[in-house]
Design a protein around this motif. Structure first.
Motif, short mmCIF file in Angstrom:
data_model
loop_
_atom_site.label_atom_id
_atom_site.label_comp_id
_atom_site.label_asym_id
_atom_site.label_seq_id
_atom_site.Cartn_x
_atom_site.Cartn_y
_atom_site.Cartn_z
N LEU A 133 24.83 52.77 99.51
CA LEU A 133 23.50 52.19 99.98
C LEU A 133 22.51 51.75 99.90
O LEU A 133 21.45 51.12 100.16
CB LEU A 133 23.72 52.85 101.68
CG LEU A 133 23.36 52.62 102.89
CD1 LEU A 133 24.14 51.06 103.20
CD2 LEU A 133 23.56 53.34 103.87
N GLN A 134 21.67 53.29 98.97
CA GLN A 134 20.32 53.00 98.37
C GLN A 134 20.49 51.59 97.34
O GLN A 134 19.31 51.11 97.71
CB GLN A 134 20.69 54.43 97.97
CG GLN A 134 18.63 54.51 97.61
CD GLN A 134 17.92 54.33 98.69
OE1 GLN A 134 18.21 55.24 100.05
NE2 GLN A 134 16.54 53.98 98.33
N GLU A 135 20.93 52.02 96.86
CA GLU A 135 20.98 50.04 95.79
C GLU A 135 21.17 49.26 96.20
O GLU A 135 20.48 48.56 96.07
CB GLU A 135 21.91 50.81 94.56
CG GLU A 135 22.53 52.16 94.20
CD GLU A 135 23.60 51.79 92.83
OE1 GLU A 135 22.89 52.57 91.72
OE2 GLU A 135 24.66 51.89 93.19
N LEU A 136 22.10 48.84 97.50
CA LEU A 136 21.82 47.94 98.22
C LEU A 136 20.75 47.80 98.97
O LEU A 136 20.02 46.92 99.31
CB LEU A 136 22.68 48.17 99.59
CG LEU A 136 24.86 47.51 98.77
CD1 LEU A 136 25.55 48.20 99.71
CD2 LEU A 136 24.49 46.14 98.02
N ALA A 137 20.06 48.68 99.23
CA ALA A 137 18.96 49.50 100.12
C ALA A 137 17.94 48.49 99.32
O ALA A 137 16.23 47.57 99.90
CB ALA A 137 18.29 50.26 100.93
N HIS A 157 16.50 52.29 104.35
CA HIS A 157 17.72 52.51 103.59
C HIS A 157 18.71 52.95 105.28
O HIS A 157 20.37 52.16 105.61
CB HIS A 157 18.18 54.37 103.19
CG HIS A 157 19.09 54.90 103.67
ND1 HIS A 157 19.82 55.56 104.55
CD2 HIS A 157 20.79 55.71 102.32
CE1 HIS A 157 21.51 55.99 104.43
NE2 HIS A 157 21.88 55.37 102.85
N GLN A 158 17.67 53.65 106.49
CA GLN A 158 18.56 53.09 107.18
C GLN A 158 18.09 51.92 107.97
O GLN A 158 19.80 51.63 108.43
CB GLN A 158 17.16 54.10 107.96
CG GLN A 158 17.45 54.32 109.53
CD GLN A 158 18.65 54.88 110.12
OE1 GLN A 158 19.07 55.36 109.20
NE2 GLN A 158 19.33 54.83 111.33
N ALA A 159 16.93 51.51 107.68
CA ALA A 159 17.40 49.68 108.17
C ALA A 159 19.10 48.72 107.62
O ALA A 159 19.36 48.52 108.96
CB ALA A 159 16.67 48.84 107.99
N LEU A 160 18.83 48.87 106.41
CA LEU A 160 20.33 48.95 106.15
C LEU A 160 21.57 49.15 106.46
O LEU A 160 22.42 47.75 107.22
CB LEU A 160 20.71 48.26 104.28
CG LEU A 160 21.85 48.02 103.99
CD1 LEU A 160 21.75 46.51 104.35
CD2 LEU A 160 21.54 47.97 102.33
#
Length: 217
Positions: free
Chosen positions: A181-185, A192-195
């Motif tokens: 998720l961090q890489e996508l964000a 991270h939270q918004a994604l």
């Protein structure tokens, strides 16, 4: 501009009212509806809940059903082809004069939930006038206009659509995951939270718009 509408119809104004009254646990999920004549429609329907024998008997006695043919029996659900001949004014109007497409129809709990696609807002307005003039009820719960963006087809915001499609393309939903998720964000330039919220809300909207076309308990 294409318009997607979700609305409800009281079971007493729709086909299968007798069956739903006789077998209160029965649920009908319509797979496809076509007009078979100027006075009847022929849906393909999944039937769940209740005892099959009781449901079959109720269908035979239902004045709105001319014929109900069992196509498949899967123990706890059954697939029928039916011909509806009574209380079909609304649905006939939708599939003929209004040029609408009934995407989903679910019957249970004394009402029907319909998801309908109209070619434009004028067709929707004409349908509303028809209901008023003929004493029919179609309570509209949501209207969504397709604005040309892919997200609009599925009830998603543009940000939710981007988050879900990017996540899928990068293998986020694979087992095991091919990205975090961090890489996508970082790729999308958000926190991270918004994604995480976009993906959760997008999934909720997607499932609600495509799978949960049912009246609440």
């Amino acid at each position: 501009m294409v318009v997607f509408v979700r609305g409800t119809v009281p079971a007493r104004e729709f086909a299968l009212h007798h069956t739903l009254q006789t077998v209160p646990d029965a649920e009908f999920e319509i797979e496809r509806i076509v007009s078979s004549s100027e006075r009847s429609v022929m849906p393909l329907s999944w039937v769940r809940g209740g005892e099959h024998e009781a449901t079959a008997t109720a269908l035979e006695e239902d004045p709105s059903v001319e014929d109900a043919t069992l196509l498949a029996d899967f123990d706890d659900e059954w697939f029928y082809r039916m011909e509806w001949v009574d209380r079909v004014e609304l649905i006939l109007r939708m599939v003929t004069s209004a040029n609408a497409t009934i995407l989903d129809a679910y019957g249970g709990n004394e009402r029907w939930m319909l998801r309908v696609m109209y070619p434009d807002r004028d067709s929707l307005s004409a349908m509303d006038e028809f209901c008023t003039d003929h004493g029919l009820t179609f309570d509209i719960e949501s209207v969504r206009q397709l604005d040309g963006e892919p997200a609009g087809r599925f009830g998603l915001t543009g940000e939710q659509y981007e988050a879900l499609t990017t996540a899928a393309q990068r293998g986020f939903f694979q087992v095991p995951r091919e990205t975090t998720l961090q890489e996508l964000a970082e790729e999308l330039g958000v926190s991270h939270q918004a994604l995480s919220e976009r993906i959760r809300r997008g999934m909720d909207a997607l499932v609600d718009d495509t799978l949960l076309i049912k009246p609440p308990p």
